[in-house]
Design a protein around this motif. Structure first.
Motif, mmCIF file in Angstrom:
data_model
loop_
_atom_site.group_PDB
_atom_site.id
_atom_site.type_symbol
_atom_site.label_atom_id
_atom_site.label_comp_id
_atom_site.label_asym_id
_atom_site.label_seq_id
_atom_site.Cartn_x
_atom_site.Cartn_y
_atom_site.Cartn_z
ATOM 1 N N PHE A 29 0.819 -1.205 0.000
ATOM 2 C CA PHE A 29 0.000 0.000 0.000
ATOM 3 C C PHE A 29 0.858 1.262 0.000
ATOM 4 O O PHE A 29 1.973 1.273 0.514
ATOM 5 N N ARG A 30 0.285 2.336 -0.558
ATOM 6 C CA ARG A 30 0.932 3.632 -0.589
ATOM 7 C C ARG A 30 0.061 4.646 0.143
ATOM 8 O O ARG A 30 -1.172 4.607 0.053
ATOM 9 N N LYS A 31 0.689 5.562 0.850
ATOM 10 C CA LYS A 31 -0.016 6.618 1.584
ATOM 11 C C LYS A 31 -0.472 7.698 0.608
ATOM 12 O O LYS A 31 0.321 8.253 -0.144
ATOM 13 N N ASN A 32 -1.776 8.004 0.637
ATOM 14 C CA ASN A 32 -2.331 9.067 -0.198
ATOM 15 C C ASN A 32 -3.255 9.955 0.629
ATOM 16 O O ASN A 32 -4.006 9.452 1.475
ATOM 17 N N PRO A 33 -3.230 11.257 0.394
ATOM 18 C CA PRO A 33 -4.189 12.138 1.060
ATOM 19 C C PRO A 33 -5.590 11.873 0.533
ATOM 20 O O PRO A 33 -5.774 11.544 -0.644
ATOM 21 N N GLY A 34 -6.591 11.976 1.406
ATOM 22 C CA GLY A 34 -7.964 11.710 0.986
ATOM 23 C C GLY A 34 -8.977 12.331 1.933
ATOM 24 O O GLY A 34 -8.677 13.235 2.711
ATOM 25 N N GLY A 35 -10.193 11.794 1.880
ATOM 26 C CA GLY A 35 -11.329 12.378 2.589
ATOM 27 C C GLY A 35 -12.152 13.167 1.580
ATOM 28 O O GLY A 35 -11.626 14.078 0.923
ATOM 29 N N ALA A 36 -13.441 12.838 1.442
ATOM 30 C CA ALA A 36 -14.244 13.419 0.360
ATOM 31 C C ALA A 36 -14.231 14.950 0.326
ATOM 32 O O ALA A 36 -13.970 15.535 -0.733
ATOM 33 N N PRO A 37 -14.494 15.654 1.442
ATOM 34 C CA PRO A 37 -14.490 17.117 1.359
ATOM 35 C C PRO A 37 -13.110 17.691 1.020
ATOM 36 O O PRO A 37 -13.011 18.703 0.313
ATOM 37 N N ALA A 38 -12.040 17.042 1.510
ATOM 38 C CA ALA A 38 -10.689 17.486 1.171
ATOM 39 C C ALA A 38 -10.403 17.230 -0.308
ATOM 40 O O ALA A 38 -9.792 18.063 -0.991
ATOM 41 N N ASN A 39 -10.842 16.077 -0.822
ATOM 42 C CA ASN A 39 -10.680 15.792 -2.243
ATOM 43 C C ASN A 39 -11.403 16.821 -3.104
ATOM 44 O O ASN A 39 -10.879 17.284 -4.125
ATOM 45 N N VAL A 40 -12.626 17.151 -2.719
ATOM 46 C CA VAL A 40 -13.399 18.143 -3.475
ATOM 47 C C VAL A 40 -12.695 19.494 -3.459
ATOM 48 O O VAL A 40 -12.643 20.196 -4.479
ATOM 49 N N ALA A 41 -12.126 19.851 -2.313
ATOM 50 C CA ALA A 41 -11.398 21.121 -2.220
ATOM 51 C C ALA A 41 -10.225 21.156 -3.194
ATOM 52 O O ALA A 41 -10.036 22.131 -3.932
ATOM 53 N N VAL A 42 -9.424 20.097 -3.214
ATOM 54 C CA VAL A 42 -8.275 20.038 -4.121
ATOM 55 C C VAL A 42 -8.736 20.025 -5.572
ATOM 56 O O VAL A 42 -8.167 20.715 -6.434
ATOM 57 N N ALA A 43 -9.773 19.253 -5.855
ATOM 58 C CA ALA A 43 -10.285 19.181 -7.224
ATOM 59 C C ALA A 43 -10.753 20.545 -7.707
ATOM 60 O O ALA A 43 -10.493 20.943 -8.842
ATOM 61 N N LEU A 44 -11.447 21.277 -6.855
ATOM 62 C CA LEU A 44 -11.911 22.621 -7.216
ATOM 63 C C LEU A 44 -10.734 23.564 -7.450
ATOM 64 O O LEU A 44 -10.738 24.367 -8.389
ATOM 65 N N SER A 45 -9.725 23.469 -6.590
ATOM 66 C CA SER A 45 -8.545 24.317 -6.762
ATOM 67 C C SER A 45 -7.868 24.039 -8.098
ATOM 68 O O SER A 45 -7.445 24.974 -8.790
#
Length: 313
Positions: A24-40
């Motif tokens: 496994f590899r460590k990745n940042p996540g969490g739906a609201p955090a993902n949406v924030a990055v995607a919007l940026s």
């Protein structure tokens, strides 16, 4: 006025590096955090509101969000609990399942008095998910956000992101998820979540039930690789773009960011939203989700505006 606030969990996804889900590899996540990055990445001014542990993973998440040009002035680091981690396992089609290690995690400790009211005076859209409604004090903090959004005449977006193992009971999950449905403007559910919330397997009938009960202005229903629906007085459908799915983790969040991007850009009141706008929005959102599914990792796979605009060529 433009700009989006996302509130909720930021966590670490451990995603598999091999077909057997052994490494496994460590990745940042969490739906609201993902949406924030995607919007940026789509060029939207976005602020993330949440809480992570004051630990190695929490600091990693804070740095990652900041590096993606997400405003983290309202991200709190705490010693009350550790940052949440999740192990994601994938099947041969790239579809995922989750094992959460949260008992409890730092995001559950976000408090009402940690919500900056001025932030809600400066943005157009407030977006949150159902995971921040599971426990107090985060539930009250999330509802405080709804209150502030109403006071400032913001659009309110809601993703009832059902993760069954995080709830004490599914009856409680259904009750709490539905408890805020009449206070929002935009709702995105998967076809499985629609069935869970309404008891109806027929998408049109399920959408009609939610609309009749909660008077939701705009409802989106995602159906994975088939495409997605919108419901605005009646049902409309836009097919998905065909891709070789590698990892669907984050695809729904990329879809959500595509929806919010279009609502953020539009100089329209909710009463002026029509089928033409929603079809354009779904095409954009479907393509965003497809691009995310074609690469590994939730945040790593989120597309840029330039990539999504290839759709228009």
């Amino acid at each position: 006025m433009q700009g989006v606030i996302t509130l909720g969990e930021a966590l670490i996804d451990f995603t598999p590096l091999d077909d057997q889900n052994m490494d496994f590899r460590k990745n940042p996540g969490g739906a609201p955090a993902n949406v924030a990055v995607a919007l940026s990445r789509l060029g939207v001014d976005v602020s993330f509101v949440g809480k992570v542990g004051n630990d190695v993973l929490g600091n990693f998440l804070a740095k990652k969000l900041q590096s993606e040009n997400v405003n983290i002035e309202n991200l709190v680091l705490t010693d009350e609990a550790k940052t949440a981690i999740t192990f994601v396992t994938l099947d041969e089609d790239g579809d995922r399942s989750f094992d959460f290690y949260i008992d409890p995690s730092a995001d559950r400790f976000l408090r009402e008095d940690e919500i900056d009211a001025k932030l809600f005076e400066q943005n157009k859209i407030y977006h949150f998910g159902s995971i921040s409604l599971i426990d107090e004090p985060a539930r009250s903090a999330t509802k405080k956000g709804i209150e502030l959004a109403h006071q400032n005449e913001m659009l309110i977006s809601y993703d009832p992101n059902l993760r069954e193992m995080l709830w004490d009971s599914l009856d409680e999950a259904k009750e709490i998820i539905l408890s805020v449905m009449d206070q929002v403007d935009i709702v995105k559910v998967s076809e499985e979540e629609l069935e869970f919330l309404t008891g109806e397997t027929d998408i049109e009938k399920g959408a009609e039930i939610l609309e009749a009960e909660y008077d939701i202005p705009v409802l989106f229903i995602t159906c994975g690789s088939k495409g997605s629906y919108y419901y605005l007085n009646d049902l409309g459908f836009v097919e998905a773009f065909k891709v070789d799915a590698v990892d669907t983790t984050g695809a729904g969040d990329a879809f959500m960011s595509g929806v919010l991007y279009n609502f953020n850009q539009a100089d329209l009141k909710m009463t002026e939203i029509d089928n033409k706008f929603l079809e354009k929005t779904l095409k954009f959102a479907n393509y965003s989700g497809s691009l995310a599914a074609s690469a590994s990792g939730a945040m790593a796979a989120l597309p840029t505006l330039e990539e999504v605009r290839q759709l228009e060529l």
